[in-house]
Motif scaffolding. Sequence first.
Motif, PDB file in Angstrom:
ATOM      1  N   VAL A 437       0.763  -1.100  -0.004  1.00 21.44           N
ATOM      2  CA  VAL A 437       0.222  -0.133  -0.102  1.00 21.44           C
ATOM      3  C   VAL A 437       1.008   1.236   0.171  1.00 21.44           C
ATOM      4  CG1 VAL A 437      -1.632   1.267   1.236  1.00 21.44           C
ATOM      5  CG2 VAL A 437      -1.808  -1.194   1.048  1.00 21.44           C
ATOM      6  N   ARG A 438       0.472   2.111  -0.822  1.00 20.44           N
ATOM      7  CA  ARG A 438       1.527   3.449  -0.913  1.00 20.44           C
ATOM      8  C   ARG A 438       0.469   4.600  -0.852  1.00 20.44           C
ATOM      9  NH1 ARG A 438       2.320  -0.620  -4.152  1.00 20.44           N
ATOM     10  NH2 ARG A 438       0.924   0.015  -5.723  1.00 20.44           N
ATOM     11  N   LEU A 439       0.917   5.490  -0.026  1.00 23.44           N
ATOM     12  CA  LEU A 439       0.104   6.619   0.272  1.00 23.44           C
ATOM     13  C   LEU A 439       1.158   7.752  -0.066  1.00 23.44           C
ATOM     14  CD1 LEU A 439      -1.563   4.715   1.662  1.00 23.44           C
ATOM     15  CD2 LEU A 439      -2.303   6.710   3.102  1.00 23.44           C
ATOM     16  N   SER A 440       0.992   8.532  -1.030  1.00 27.45           N
ATOM     17  CA  SER A 440       1.848   9.683  -1.571  1.00 27.45           C
ATOM     18  C   SER A 440       1.033  11.072  -1.868  1.00 27.45           C
ATOM     19  CB  SER A 440       2.662   9.332  -2.801  1.00 27.45           C
ATOM     20  OG  SER A 440       3.412  10.562  -3.253  1.00 27.45           O
ATOM     21  N   ASP A 441       1.590  12.214  -1.206  1.00 20.31           N
ATOM     22  CA  ASP A 441       1.071  13.450  -1.379  1.00 20.31           C
ATOM     23  C   ASP A 441      -0.432  13.403  -0.742  1.00 20.31           C
ATOM     24  OD1 ASP A 441       0.646  16.142  -1.781  1.00 20.31           O
ATOM     25  OD2 ASP A 441       0.396  15.957  -3.927  1.00 20.31           O
ATOM     26  N   VAL A 442      -0.597  12.802   0.362  1.00 15.04           N
ATOM     27  CA  VAL A 442      -1.742  12.847   0.868  1.00 15.04           C
ATOM     28  C   VAL A 442      -1.999  13.775   2.207  1.00 15.04           C
ATOM     29  CG1 VAL A 442      -3.650  11.133   2.052  1.00 15.04           C
ATOM     30  CG2 VAL A 442      -2.028  10.380   0.306  1.00 15.04           C
ATOM     31  N   ASP A 443      -3.002  14.545   1.990  1.00 17.68           N
ATOM     32  CA  ASP A 443      -3.402  15.448   3.156  1.00 17.68           C
ATOM     33  C   ASP A 443      -5.024  15.278   3.858  1.00 17.68           C
ATOM     34  OD1 ASP A 443      -3.581  17.734   4.709  1.00 17.68           O
ATOM     35  OD2 ASP A 443      -3.191  19.264   3.208  1.00 17.68           O
ATOM     36  N   ILE A 444      -4.889  14.786   4.890  1.00 21.08           N
ATOM     37  CA  ILE A 444      -6.365  14.449   5.620  1.00 21.08           C
ATOM     38  C   ILE A 444      -6.400  15.633   6.816  1.00 21.08           C
ATOM     39  CG2 ILE A 444      -7.831  12.870   6.357  1.00 21.08           C
ATOM     40  CD1 ILE A 444      -6.290  10.683   4.779  1.00 21.08           C
ATOM     41  N   ARG A 445      -7.282  16.475   6.730  1.00 18.65           N
ATOM     42  CA  ARG A 445      -7.478  17.294   7.923  1.00 18.65           C
ATOM     43  C   ARG A 445      -8.868  17.431   8.626  1.00 18.65           C
ATOM     44  NH1 ARG A 445      -3.141  20.820   7.875  1.00 18.65           N
ATOM     45  NH2 ARG A 445      -1.817  20.780   6.271  1.00 18.65           N
ATOM     46  N   SER A 446      -8.937  17.240   9.866  1.00 20.84           N
ATOM     47  CA  SER A 446     -10.157  17.438  10.786  1.00 20.84           C
ATOM     48  C   SER A 446     -10.415  19.022  10.890  1.00 20.84           C
ATOM     49  CB  SER A 446      -9.975  16.660  11.949  1.00 20.84           C
ATOM     50  OG  SER A 446     -11.226  16.953  12.739  1.00 20.84           O
ATOM     51  N   THR A 447     -11.653  19.137  10.638  1.00 25.33           N
ATOM     52  CA  THR A 447     -12.080  20.633  10.626  1.00 25.33           C
ATOM     53  C   THR A 447     -12.387  21.051  12.026  1.00 25.33           C
ATOM     54  OG1 THR A 447     -14.285  20.193  10.076  1.00 25.33           O
ATOM     55  CG2 THR A 447     -12.923  20.740   8.408  1.00 25.33           C
ATOM     56  N   VAL A 448     -12.564  19.920  12.771  1.00 24.43           N
ATOM     57  CA  VAL A 448     -13.110  19.811  14.393  1.00 24.43           C
ATOM     58  C   VAL A 448     -11.894  19.341  15.124  1.00 24.43           C
ATOM     59  CG1 VAL A 448     -15.378  20.251  14.003  1.00 24.43           C
ATOM     60  CG2 VAL A 448     -14.634  18.300  14.289  1.00 24.43           C
ATOM     61  N   PRO A 449     -11.770  19.586  16.506  1.00 24.84           N
ATOM     62  CA  PRO A 449     -10.825  18.811  17.206  1.00 24.84           C
ATOM     63  C   PRO A 449     -11.121  17.373  17.118  1.00 24.84           C
ATOM     64  CG  PRO A 449     -11.620  20.681  18.522  1.00 24.84           C
ATOM     65  CD  PRO A 449     -12.241  20.733  17.327  1.00 24.84           C
ATOM     66  N   ASP A 450     -10.064  16.388  17.132  1.00 25.48           N
ATOM     67  CA  ASP A 450     -10.038  14.981  16.832  1.00 25.48           C
ATOM     68  C   ASP A 450      -8.878  14.213  17.555  1.00 25.48           C
ATOM     69  OD1 ASP A 450     -10.451  12.333  16.200  1.00 25.48           O
ATOM     70  OD2 ASP A 450     -12.013  12.835  14.647  1.00 25.48           O
ATOM     71  N   PRO A 451      -9.246  13.660  18.599  1.00 23.42           N
ATOM     72  CA  PRO A 451      -7.969  13.281  19.305  1.00 23.42           C
ATOM     73  C   PRO A 451      -7.438  11.938  18.663  1.00 23.42           C
ATOM     74  CG  PRO A 451      -9.948  12.638  20.651  1.00 23.42           C
ATOM     75  CD  PRO A 451     -10.454  13.395  19.561  1.00 23.42           C
ATOM     76  N   GLY A 470      -1.316  16.360   7.986  1.00 26.78           N
ATOM     77  CA  GLY A 470      -2.766  16.248   8.456  1.00 26.78           C
ATOM     78  C   GLY A 470      -3.029  17.228   9.527  1.00 26.78           C
ATOM     79  N   THR A 471      -3.797  16.822  10.274  1.00 22.42           N
ATOM     80  CA  THR A 471      -4.088  17.721  11.586  1.00 22.42           C
ATOM     81  C   THR A 471      -3.637  16.845  12.650  1.00 22.42           C
ATOM     82  OG1 THR A 471      -6.360  18.324  10.639  1.00 22.42           O
ATOM     83  CG2 THR A 471      -5.829  18.920  12.862  1.00 22.42           C
ATOM     84  N   GLY A 472      -2.853  17.666  13.746  1.00 24.70           N
ATOM     85  CA  GLY A 472      -2.236  17.111  14.847  1.00 24.70           C
ATOM     86  C   GLY A 472      -3.371  16.725  15.704  1.00 24.70           C
ATOM     87  N   PRO A 473      -3.328  15.436  16.384  1.00 26.00           N
ATOM     88  CA  PRO A 473      -4.350  15.050  17.169  1.00 26.00           C
ATOM     89  C   PRO A 473      -4.283  15.216  18.649  1.00 26.00           C
ATOM     90  CG  PRO A 473      -2.739  13.157  16.940  1.00 26.00           C
ATOM     91  CD  PRO A 473      -2.382  14.260  16.059  1.00 26.00           C
ATOM     92  N   GLY A 474      -3.368  16.160  18.865  1.00 27.69           N
ATOM     93  CA  GLY A 474      -3.028  16.592  20.453  1.00 27.69           C
ATOM     94  C   GLY A 474      -2.387  15.489  21.354  1.00 27.69           C
ATOM     95  N   PRO A 475      -2.573  15.939  22.488  1.00 25.80           N
ATOM     96  CA  PRO A 475      -1.719  15.240  23.576  1.00 25.80           C
ATOM     97  C   PRO A 475      -2.109  13.810  23.606  1.00 25.80           C
ATOM     98  CG  PRO A 475      -2.602  17.427  24.676  1.00 25.80           C
ATOM     99  CD  PRO A 475      -3.427  16.932  23.167  1.00 25.80           C
ATOM    100  N   GLY A 476      -0.856  12.769  23.841  1.00 27.99           N
ATOM    101  CA  GLY A 476      -1.100  11.426  24.064  1.00 27.99           C
ATOM    102  C   GLY A 476      -1.426  10.598  23.146  1.00 27.99           C
ATOM    103  N   THR A 477      -1.558  11.061  21.815  1.00 29.17           N
ATOM    104  CA  THR A 477      -1.954  10.424  20.712  1.00 29.17           C
ATOM    105  C   THR A 477      -1.062  10.564  19.600  1.00 29.17           C
ATOM    106  OG1 THR A 477      -4.314  10.924  21.233  1.00 29.17           O
ATOM    107  CG2 THR A 477      -3.795   9.952  18.986  1.00 29.17           C
ATOM    108  N   ALA A 478      -0.608   9.463  18.892  1.00 29.96           N
ATOM    109  CA  ALA A 478       0.426   9.553  18.060  1.00 29.96           C
ATOM    110  C   ALA A 478      -0.323   9.660  16.396  1.00 29.96           C
ATOM    111  CB  ALA A 478       0.892   8.049  17.567  1.00 29.96           C
ATOM    112  N   LEU A 479       0.389  10.881  15.890  1.00 29.44           N
ATOM    113  CA  LEU A 479      -0.160  11.075  14.645  1.00 29.44           C
ATOM    114  C   LEU A 479      -0.309   9.859  13.457  1.00 29.44           C
ATOM    115  CD1 LEU A 479      -1.027  13.518  12.521  1.00 29.44           C
ATOM    116  CD2 LEU A 479       1.260  13.350  11.626  1.00 29.44           C
TER     117      LEU A 479
END
Length: 545
Positions: A437-451, A470-479
């Motif tokens: 599986v190959r993911l290249s130039d992929v940008d996935i963003r959450s418009t609301v906070p998502d941990p 993408g969008t950083g998930p915040g404390p304690g969670t890996a991207l």
Amino acid sequence: MSTAPFIHSSTTAIPRTVGNKRCHSVHEFGATGDGATLDTMAIQAAIDAAHEAGGGIAYLPPGRYLSGGIELRTNVTLHLEAGATLLGSTDLSDYPAHAGPPAHEDANQRHLIFARGAENIAISGLGTVDGQGQAFWEPADRPATPTEELWADVATHDWKPVGDNDRPSPMVELVECRNVRVEGVTLLNSPGWTLRPIACDTVMIRGIVIRNPIHGINTDGIDPTACQNVLIADCDIETGDDAICLKSENPYGPLRVTSNITVTNCVLSCCCNGFKLGTATRGGFENITFSNSVIYNRAVPLNQRVIAGFAIEMVDGGWIDGVSIANIRMQNVRTPIFIRLGNRGWGQPIPTPGSLRGIKISGVHATGAILTSSITGIPGRPVEDVTLSDIRIETDEGGERSWTDAHVPEEVASYPEARMFGRLPAYGMYIRHARDVRLSDVDIRSTVPDPRPLLVTDDVEQLSLRSLTGTGPGPGTALLDLRDTRDGSLQGSTAPHETDIYLRVSGGSSAGISMVGNDLARASTPLEVTTEVPPDAVRCGGNLH
């Protein structure tokens, strides 16, 4: 014979020819076109006369022609002039049954327009075919509740059939035909599936409009089934089930590979799947292309939105090899991408999983997503060779931290649907039981906070991630959360703001993972490895901290 270009009647002037084909007006055979008198026999007589003359046009001038089932013949075009409507009868007895094998669930189906074994046939013109589907449906006992809205099909709750199989479906069925054209017409209010070419060769469907109520159930738009060499272009579809759905079955005879299918320049809206392979997947799908199209929903309740923009499914023992999807815009689609290899085993004495490989998806821009995209196989039978590139997804879901560690059921034999696993542990992409599986130039963003993580993989081998953002998930969670993942590489990516842990690797079978040439300056912890992971499973080099 007069050489005048028109035949004059008391109501209209009928052309003798369209192009170089002789016109057989249905008025010549007694049609009234008043919308109340049953004109079936007159329309069929015009079709038969054109066929017996060696070819020609069965011509419907402006008017409303009430009809039961009619059958096209070789070398005949059914031409509906602008202002002409072929109006389906609301009496089921006006539709003859066309039988496949008696044991098959599609045996003895009824259709408004039917052809079998014909060559050089067409349905053309700027007129309309109206199946009056509302006569075959009634409101269900209750609407969907707010809790059900996200997960349920609108049709499951809002409407139901008057009786089992008591409707003409598909409205237009073309079986084992060669050189088929459907052009220009508008197809409205189908009682069931709208247009199905089945076991046909060389099919062109161009510039048609399909309009079925969003609350209709099983009103698929176009269903190419066991066909070869099909072009669908410039179509505008709004319907109450899948918009375009390729299938592999044949209730009329031997199963053939569904191959050499091109769908392009279409606008699709529905309450199920925009572009789908499945669920009937007894045989093969090869050389499938979908491009330059729009999949959208207006401001409708959640349960009326498209479930998946792309649903690529193999669940009945066949195979998918070679699907290319490019340049697609999605708006308000629940799940942009759903790829599923399962083992429902429909039609198999012993359910045996098939194979799903060779998928390339590029140039996708989706906004308004509310469920996680996924690529999933089953234990011991992975999805293989999938490439996603130049993908932009915005999701409005807003997940919960508890979903990240929740058990995801396998659902090996279940009906495939993008929401089949419930809430998923990633906000962007979930990949399980997959290889190469190959993911290249992929940008996935959450418009609301998502941990939750952007990406979660589980039992994946040969994974390549390049320029993934993408969008950083915040404390304690890996991207990025890789679980039992082998032979993976992460290159050329940048940690977004609010990244606590960039990469988390877990699972005793994880091995051969390299993280090279990434910008991890915004990550508090570039790498977290759990204790059961072998000590040499992850290699790092050339990353910016």
